[in-house]
Design an enzyme around this catalytic site. Structure first.
Site, PDB file in Angstrom:
ATOM      1  N   HIS A 100       1.089  -1.051   0.205  1.00 19.41           N
ATOM      2  CA  HIS A 100      -0.159   0.254  -0.319  1.00 19.41           C
ATOM      3  C   HIS A 100       0.584   1.385  -0.067  1.00 19.41           C
ATOM      4  CE1 HIS A 100       0.727   0.768   4.386  1.00 19.41           C
ATOM      5  NE2 HIS A 100       0.590  -0.495   4.685  1.00 19.41           N
ATOM      6  N   CYS A 116       3.811  -4.601   6.556  1.00 16.99           N
ATOM      7  CA  CYS A 116       3.045  -4.179   4.903  1.00 16.99           C
ATOM      8  C   CYS A 116       4.421  -3.792   4.393  1.00 16.99           C
ATOM      9  CB  CYS A 116       1.905  -3.734   5.168  1.00 16.99           C
ATOM     10  SG  CYS A 116       0.417  -3.792   5.748  1.00 16.99           S
TER      11      CYS A 116
END
Length: 178
Positions: A100, A116
């Protein structure tokens, strides 16, 4: 391939799906490779090849290694686990793990996340569009950089280069800098 999205399904969804499949060459998929050792992402798609800096798991956290497919896309996701942190252009690939965008662009190129894979917002938006159009195959390899490699970041090298130009034989410069 099944990708869960946050969009509502309309009555025209079957026709849109057929049109999308017809316009995508069979087997065309975005190839995403994340190298934890170098904190870089290499992307190959029908639109071209790219290499981008990323941030993956910092000490105490893990970015999973392996081969994955995109399991969900969300144009804007907010982390329920980490203080509602914004995760623009999220591409989920393993449970709650996602690739992301991140507004902390100064951290890109070194471990800084809770697991992440973070990208610059513009790169995340471009990748999101590619994956939405083509699907994705994601591989994550390597290991977290060592502390020595972490300190060899461009910011540290710039500081080291600056410090090495000082003349410490001059006591005034030693005490007061330039």
């Amino acid at each position: 391939m099944r990708i869960k999205t946050s969009m509502r399904i309309s009555r025209n969804a079957p026709a849109l799906l057929i049109a999308a499949l017809a316009s995508t060459p069979a087997g065309a998929r975005v190839q995403i490779h994340v190298d934890l050792s170098t904190q870089t992402m290499h992307v190959t798609s029908a639109q071209g090849s790219y290499a981008w800096p990323v941030s993956t798991a910092r000490a105490g956290y893990v970015t999973p290694r392996g081969h994955f497919s995109a399991t969900g896309l969300q144009a804007m996701h907010y982390s329920r686990k980490y203080d509602n942190a914004p995760m623009p252009h999220s591409i989920f690939f393993h449970g709650g793990y996602a690739i992301h965008g991140s507004y902390a662009t100064g951290s890109l190129g070194r471990p800084a996340s809770h697991g992440c894979v973070r990208l610059a917002p513009g790169n995340a938006a471009a990748l999101y569009q590619m994956v939405a159009a083509e699907g994705a195959s994601i591989s994550i390899t390597g290991s977290r950089p060592t502390r020595a490699a972490h300190y060899a970041s461009s910011r540290y090298l710039s500081h080291a280069a600056y410090a090495s130009r000082r003349d410490y034989s001059n006591p005034l410069q030693f005490l007061f800098g330039e």
